[in-house]
Enzyme design. Structure first.
Site, short mmCIF file in Angstrom:
data_model
loop_
_atom_site.label_atom_id
_atom_site.label_comp_id
_atom_site.label_asym_id
_atom_site.label_seq_id
_atom_site.Cartn_x
_atom_site.Cartn_y
_atom_site.Cartn_z
N ILE A 218 0.87 -1.20 0.00
CA ILE A 218 0.00 0.00 0.00
C ILE A 218 0.90 1.23 0.00
CG2 ILE A 218 -1.82 1.27 1.27
CD1 ILE A 218 -1.34 -1.91 2.79
N HIS A 219 0.74 2.09 -0.99
CA HIS A 219 1.50 3.35 -0.94
C HIS A 219 0.84 4.49 -1.71
CE1 HIS A 219 2.88 2.13 -4.95
NE2 HIS A 219 3.19 3.39 -5.14
N ARG A 220 -0.27 4.20 -2.40
CA ARG A 220 -0.90 5.22 -3.23
C ARG A 220 -1.42 6.36 -2.36
NH1 ARG A 220 0.98 5.32 -7.61
NH2 ARG A 220 0.88 3.08 -7.87
N ARG A 251 6.14 5.93 3.16
CA ARG A 251 5.01 6.86 3.16
C ARG A 251 3.86 6.30 4.01
NH1 ARG A 251 3.22 10.14 -1.44
NH2 ARG A 251 1.36 11.11 -0.66
N ASP A 291 -2.11 -1.58 -4.08
CA ASP A 291 -2.55 -0.41 -4.85
C ASP A 291 -1.44 0.03 -5.80
OD1 ASP A 291 -0.75 0.85 -3.15
OD2 ASP A 291 -2.28 2.00 -2.06
#
Ligand code: UD1
Ligand code: UDP
Length: 367
Positions: A218-220, A251, A291
């Protein structure tokens, strides 16, 4: 030819591997690292394990707002381009490093080749969508990974190239065109799959047996910058009630720290891993939840079912046949997608033949 290649973020180091190899076989490459990603686990690890050439320039920009980061890359990369006077500039994907590289080259009249051209999410508040639209508009050679990307460009008025003869190597008389080259990430995967199998110890280190765990990334921005969405995603991972390995992007780590979201076993957060470990983790996973653009594609290429925790994807081919399912950042939809009937057989080949980089270099040579 003298080619100036710009990289800055994790997926770009991976894409640069096959490209640099193909260019350096016959030409001169000047590799520029913008410094957008700088943690050893997001940068050095890829240069080391993929035997990438050391960048000739490191611009050291680091993190910042979109304007600051893009502006600093623009200013610094312009100096490098002036000094090196390359025949062409090559940019990858849709990051701020891509955007700044495109702007600098276009203003200096240096023709641009955009690797991964024609991708569209049709969501204008996604930073990557802005970056890729501008990069495509400014490029001469639009290297499209899929037929769908070629079609997106055609609908925006970019013709399909006829053998490269229509192109001029200067921006004065520039006639941009798209080229269906296949996906360079498939080149990278094919070049590294066996090496990963031989060298990666990640399954032993994490005490994982093939097919008994899922893998999530997950990083979007749309997910990390919205606490409610982040909570839905981690709720869903917990409710899977199986081991879920989460190599955590910095992030997302920073975003989680400001919340009361708790992550407990069997969901296991680990540091970001290198590409070889990531290939092994993906190949042996029961399912991938992500994502990421690149991870959706790799899951497809490895024949592992994927749940995409977004409402749209640029990689629409992966949805055919149900190999990838869009579930948004919605706990119920993620669980439903994760529990769908397992697929059999292999996904159709839609990402080329694994020789995209050689095709790109051959196209550049023809002009
Ligand atoms: C960037 C790209 C995204 C791509 C992703 C690949 C843009 C707008 N986004 O997103 O398209 O999918 O890279 O991973 O270009 N940070 C660190 N260490 C690092 C790098 C970043 O701690 O080495 C943290 C910083 O807090 C930074 C945040 O991550 O502010 C975001 O980094 P940034 O490069 O701006 O965007 P990504 O989310 O990594
Ligand atoms: N990747 C990796 N280690 C990780 C997570 C991802 O090597 O911990 C690789 C992944 O296999 C893929 C690429 O990074 O090749 C995808 O990059 P990312 O998800 O950061 O960005 P995106 O593709 O969404 O732009």
């Amino acid at each position: 030819m003298k080619i100036l290649t710009i990289v800055g973020a994790r997926p770009q180091f991976i894409k640069a591997g096959p490209f640099s190899r193909a260019v350096r076989a016959r030409h001169t490459e000047v590799l520029v690292h913008t410094g957008q990603h700088y943690d050893p686990q997001l940068s050095d690890v890829f240069f080391d394990e993929l035997s990438l050439p050391r960048p000739e320039y490191h611009l050291g920009v680091g993190s910042g707002s979109h304007g600051r980061q893009t502006g600093q890359i623009l200013e610094r990369v312009e100096d490098v381009m002036r000094r090196e006077t390359p025949d062409a500039v090559v940019i990858f994907g849709d990051t701020n490093s891509t955007l700044a590289g495109a702007l600098a080259a276009a203003k200096l009249g240096i023709p641009i080749a955009h690797v991964e051209a024609g991708l569209r999410s049709f969501v204008r508040d996604m930073p990557e969508e802005i970056n890729r639209i501008v990069a495509d508009r400014l490029s001469t050679w639009l290297f499209a990974p899929t037929a769908n990307a070629v079609e997106n460009l055609r609908l925006e008025g970019v013709p399909v190239a006829s053998g490269g003869a229509a192109l001029s190597p200067t921006t004065k008389d520039q006639r941009p065109a798209s080229y269906l080259t296949g996906d360079i990430m498939y080149d990278a995967l094919l070049q590294n799959a066996t090496i990963a199998q031989q060298r990666s110890r990640v399954l032993d280190t994490l005490a994982l047996r093939p097919g008994t765990y899922s893998l999530a990334t997950i990083h979007r921005a749309a997910n990390t910058d919205d606490v409610a969405k982040l909570a839905e995603i981690f709720d869903a991972l917990a409710l899977l009630k199986e081991t879920v390995i989460v190599p955590l992007h910095p992030r997302t780590k920073a975003a989680l720290m400001g919340t009361d979201i708790e992550v407990d076993p069997p969901v296991r957060i680990i540091d970001p891993v290198g590409y070889l470990d990531m290939l092994q983790l993906q190949k042996n996973a029961r399912m991938v939840l992500t994502d990421s653009g690149g991870v959706q594609k790799e899951a497809y290429l490895l024949g592992v079912p994927c749940v995409t925790m977004r409402d749209e994807t640029e990689w629409v081919e992966t949805l055919e046949g149900g190999w990838n399912v869009l579930a948004g950042a919605d706990c119920d939809r993620i669980l439903a997608a994760a529990r769908r009937t397992p697929l059999t057989g292999d996904p159709p080949a839609v990402f080329g033949d694994g020789h995209a980089a050689e095709k790109m270099v051959a196209i550049l040579e023809r002009t």
